[in-house]
Motif scaffolding. Structure first.
Motif, PDB file in Angstrom:
ATOM      1  N   LYS A 408       0.842  -1.191   0.000  1.00 47.17           N
ATOM      2  CA  LYS A 408       0.000   0.000   0.000  1.00 47.17           C
ATOM      3  C   LYS A 408       0.881   1.246   0.000  1.00 47.17           C
ATOM      4  O   LYS A 408       2.066   1.179   0.384  1.00 47.17           O
ATOM      5  CB  LYS A 408      -0.924   0.018   1.224  1.00 47.17           C
ATOM      6  CG  LYS A 408      -2.037  -1.030   1.190  1.00 47.17           C
ATOM      7  CD  LYS A 408      -2.979  -0.841   2.350  1.00 47.17           C
ATOM      8  CE  LYS A 408      -4.172  -1.811   2.278  1.00 47.17           C
ATOM      9  NZ  LYS A 408      -5.127  -1.605   3.389  1.00 47.17           N
ATOM     10  N   HIS A 409       0.285   2.405  -0.404  1.00 47.43           N
ATOM     11  CA  HIS A 409       1.064   3.644  -0.471  1.00 47.43           C
ATOM     12  C   HIS A 409       0.266   4.795   0.149  1.00 47.43           C
ATOM     13  O   HIS A 409      -0.954   4.864  -0.011  1.00 47.43           O
ATOM     14  CB  HIS A 409       1.377   3.974  -1.946  1.00 47.43           C
ATOM     15  CG  HIS A 409       2.141   2.898  -2.631  1.00 47.43           C
ATOM     16  ND1 HIS A 409       3.509   2.754  -2.510  1.00 47.43           N
ATOM     17  CD2 HIS A 409       1.719   1.895  -3.443  1.00 47.43           C
ATOM     18  CE1 HIS A 409       3.889   1.708  -3.219  1.00 47.43           C
ATOM     19  NE2 HIS A 409       2.828   1.167  -3.798  1.00 47.43           N
ATOM     20  N   PHE A 410       0.983   5.662   0.853  1.00 47.08           N
ATOM     21  CA  PHE A 410       0.351   6.828   1.467  1.00 47.08           C
ATOM     22  C   PHE A 410      -0.064   7.828   0.392  1.00 47.08           C
ATOM     23  O   PHE A 410       0.640   8.033  -0.592  1.00 47.08           O
ATOM     24  CB  PHE A 410       1.316   7.510   2.446  1.00 47.08           C
ATOM     25  CG  PHE A 410       1.640   6.701   3.669  1.00 47.08           C
ATOM     26  CD1 PHE A 410       0.658   6.469   4.628  1.00 47.08           C
ATOM     27  CD2 PHE A 410       2.912   6.170   3.880  1.00 47.08           C
ATOM     28  CE1 PHE A 410       0.931   5.721   5.762  1.00 47.08           C
ATOM     29  CE2 PHE A 410       3.199   5.427   5.003  1.00 47.08           C
ATOM     30  CZ  PHE A 410       2.200   5.197   5.955  1.00 47.08           C
ATOM     31  N   THR A 411      -1.220   8.460   0.619  1.00 44.56           N
ATOM     32  CA  THR A 411      -1.668   9.539  -0.286  1.00 44.56           C
ATOM     33  C   THR A 411      -1.364  10.925   0.308  1.00 44.56           C
ATOM     34  O   THR A 411      -1.136  11.878  -0.443  1.00 44.56           O
ATOM     35  CB  THR A 411      -3.188   9.428  -0.527  1.00 44.56           C
ATOM     36  OG1 THR A 411      -3.878   9.485   0.734  1.00 44.56           O
ATOM     37  CG2 THR A 411      -3.538   8.137  -1.238  1.00 44.56           C
ATOM     38  N   HIS A 412      -1.383  11.041   1.635  1.00 43.91           N
ATOM     39  CA  HIS A 412      -1.089  12.295   2.337  1.00 43.91           C
ATOM     40  C   HIS A 412      -1.819  13.480   1.697  1.00 43.91           C
ATOM     41  O   HIS A 412      -1.230  14.445   1.259  1.00 43.91           O
ATOM     42  CB  HIS A 412       0.425  12.561   2.383  1.00 43.91           C
ATOM     43  CG  HIS A 412       1.158  11.648   3.300  1.00 43.91           C
ATOM     44  ND1 HIS A 412       2.504  11.415   3.205  1.00 43.91           N
ATOM     45  CD2 HIS A 412       0.720  10.894   4.356  1.00 43.91           C
ATOM     46  CE1 HIS A 412       2.888  10.558   4.148  1.00 43.91           C
ATOM     47  NE2 HIS A 412       1.814  10.232   4.831  1.00 43.91           N
ATOM     48  N   LYS A 413      -3.132  13.372   1.651  1.00 41.51           N
ATOM     49  CA  LYS A 413      -3.963  14.374   1.006  1.00 41.51           C
ATOM     50  C   LYS A 413      -4.770  15.128   2.059  1.00 41.51           C
ATOM     51  O   LYS A 413      -5.514  14.512   2.836  1.00 41.51           O
ATOM     52  CB  LYS A 413      -4.903  13.694  -0.002  1.00 41.51           C
ATOM     53  CG  LYS A 413      -5.812  14.657  -0.762  1.00 41.51           C
ATOM     54  CD  LYS A 413      -6.519  13.942  -1.912  1.00 41.51           C
ATOM     55  CE  LYS A 413      -7.489  12.892  -1.399  1.00 41.51           C
ATOM     56  NZ  LYS A 413      -8.232  12.235  -2.490  1.00 41.51           N
ATOM     57  N   ASP A 414      -4.612  16.451   2.110  1.00 36.89           N
ATOM     58  CA  ASP A 414      -5.370  17.253   3.074  1.00 36.89           C
ATOM     59  C   ASP A 414      -6.829  17.367   2.608  1.00 36.89           C
ATOM     60  O   ASP A 414      -7.105  17.644   1.446  1.00 36.89           O
ATOM     61  CB  ASP A 414      -4.758  18.646   3.210  1.00 36.89           C
ATOM     62  CG  ASP A 414      -3.469  18.619   4.015  1.00 36.89           C
ATOM     63  OD1 ASP A 414      -3.290  17.675   4.795  1.00 36.89           O
ATOM     64  OD2 ASP A 414      -2.646  19.535   3.844  1.00 36.89           O
ATOM     65  N   LEU A 415      -7.749  17.171   3.557  1.00 40.69           N
ATOM     66  CA  LEU A 415      -9.175  17.194   3.265  1.00 40.69           C
ATOM     67  C   LEU A 415      -9.773  18.518   3.724  1.00 40.69           C
ATOM     68  O   LEU A 415      -9.236  19.207   4.580  1.00 40.69           O
ATOM     69  CB  LEU A 415      -9.873  16.034   3.995  1.00 40.69           C
ATOM     70  CG  LEU A 415      -9.277  14.639   3.731  1.00 40.69           C
ATOM     71  CD1 LEU A 415      -9.954  13.622   4.640  1.00 40.69           C
ATOM     72  CD2 LEU A 415      -9.437  14.255   2.261  1.00 40.69           C
TER      73      LEU A 415
END
Length: 416
Positions: A408-415
């Motif tokens: 799996k891979h991190f997306t690190h996306k601010d919501l």
């Protein structure tokens, strides 16, 4: 009751108030403000007794005139005290605010959320209105607090605390022991050792008190040791504005920590003599060769120095100042920006009195003190300065090993 028992009760109360909804907290604050109005004569009577006792302490040299002045509660201070509590009730709840909302991966959400610090230990001298300010801020920020005031204000402190806790007793579901008070000198020693239960110490007093506290505790300390505030009159300053600001900063309340103590004047300022004359006419004693440039007079006394440049003024302030509040008076925008960027203080002002350095005037409702620290909180410390944060992570069975192996891979996306 011994101090450890008081501290344990505070810890328990802190956990309970942390879960309290904002309506109950606001009801408690409005009830306190109303009680102050209803019982203000009792507070004045207690304060009068303290003032009479303090006269003897001044004559014996045990307290200064500036300490005596801070002790007095008058109608104006009482009005501000009551309004301060109401203003805090009207502020947004500082607890539970989402400071960060980030998707680490699909279905794995990290939030940074504001929360109370826990238990505050407050050690203060003279000013009895500190109790109402700190109690109100502690309630709104969901912290418990243990207060230790000076012996010179013991009667006023007891009366104010009695009124606060009587008001809190009327509020259904409000926890006991959120606001507690201790009185003996030994309680200070016990408080400073109590790192198991107390999370933050806030001193409100002179240099000697703050230094003693910082040197004798492992608990984090928030505050300032002294208020060596400066005003620099630049060569392009308007004489009327300069005179008005300096007089206010020195005489409006000389014993305050945000009163100006040193005046720096550019050598090319054309109205220097006129400025100094106006200050003397306002009852200010001017000293051009002080014993030291880092004296906090707490009185209508002002050190004065002529400087050759803005660079010299900034250098002087950063060397002798306490990092509290410093001001430039100038018409030169570039110099103003240079001053405010390069002076290393919690408050840097342009064409405004240093006396504005105050939580009430900043719209914080009140303050627990002014911090010159460079961690956690700086300047007048209101509600936000009494909160910290925690990270809340919500997932659906995710494990780190999947990311370590590249499954799996991190997306690190601010919501939003």
């Amino acid at each position: 009751m011994d101090f450890i028992e008081i501290a344990k009760n505070a810890k328990e109360a802190g956990l309970k108030i942390s879960a309290l909804n904002v309506k109950i907290k606001n009801d408690a604050l409005n009830c306190i403000a109303k009680s102050f109005e209803e019982h203000k004569q009792e507070i004045f009577d207690a304060n009068k007794q303290d003032l009479e006792n303090a006269k003897t302490l001044v004559e014996e040299g045990k307290i200064s005139n500036s300490t005596y002045n801070r002790l007095k509660l008058d109608e104006n201070k009482m009005r501000d005290m009551i309004q301060g509590v109401r203003d805090i009730a009207n502020l947004e709840d500082p607890i539970g605010k989402v400071l960060l909302n980030r998707e680490l991966d699909e279905g794995l959400i990290l939030q940074k959320v504001s929360c109370p610090i826990g238990v505050l230990g407050i050690i203060f001298e003279a000013r009895p209105d500190v109790i109402s300010q700190i109690s109100a801020l502690a309630i709104k920020s969901s912290n418990a607090v243990i207060l230790k005031g000076g012996k010179e204000s013991v009667n006023t402190n007891k009366k104010i605390m009695e009124i606060i806790n009587s008001a809190l007793d009327k509020i259904e579901d409000f926890p006991k022991n959120v606001i507690q008070q201790v009185f003996s000198h030994d309680d200070i020693s016990q408080m400073l050792k109590c790192d198991e239960y107390i999370n933050l110490i806030i001193p409100r007093g002179g240099n000697k008190l703050v230094k003693y506290i910082k040197e004798n505790t492992n608990i984090p300390v928030l505050g300032h040791a002294s208020g060596i505030c400066h005003i620099f009159v630049d060569e392009s300053s308007d004489i009327d504005m300069a005179s008005k600001i300096v007089i206010d900063a020195k005489t409006q309340y000389p014993s305050a920590c945000n009163a100006v103590e040193t005046l720096l004047i550019h050598e090319n300022f054309q109205n220097k003599d006129e400025l100094l004359a106006s200050l003397e006419l306002s009852g200010i004693k001017l000293i051009t060769n002080p014993e030291s440039w880092d004296i906090e007079y707490g009185d209508k006394i002002l050190s004065v120095k002529t400087v050759k440049s803005i660079e010299e003024a900034i250098k002087h302030i950063n060397k002798y100042g306490s990092g509290h509040t410093d001001c430039i008076i100038t018409k030169d925008t570039e110099n103003a920006e240079k001053f405010m960027n390069e002076v290393d203080s919690a408050g840097v002002y342009w064409n405004a009195s240093t006396r504005f350095a105050d939580g009430f005037r900043y719209g914080f409702g009140a303050e627990v003190g002014i911090s010159t620290n460079k961690t956690h909180a700086r300047g007048p410390v209101g509600l936000e300065g009494l909160t910290i944060y925690k990270y809340k992570l919500t997932g659906h069975g995710q494990i780190v090993d999947d990311y370590a192996k590249g499954i799996k891979h991190f997306t690190h996306k601010d919501l939003q």
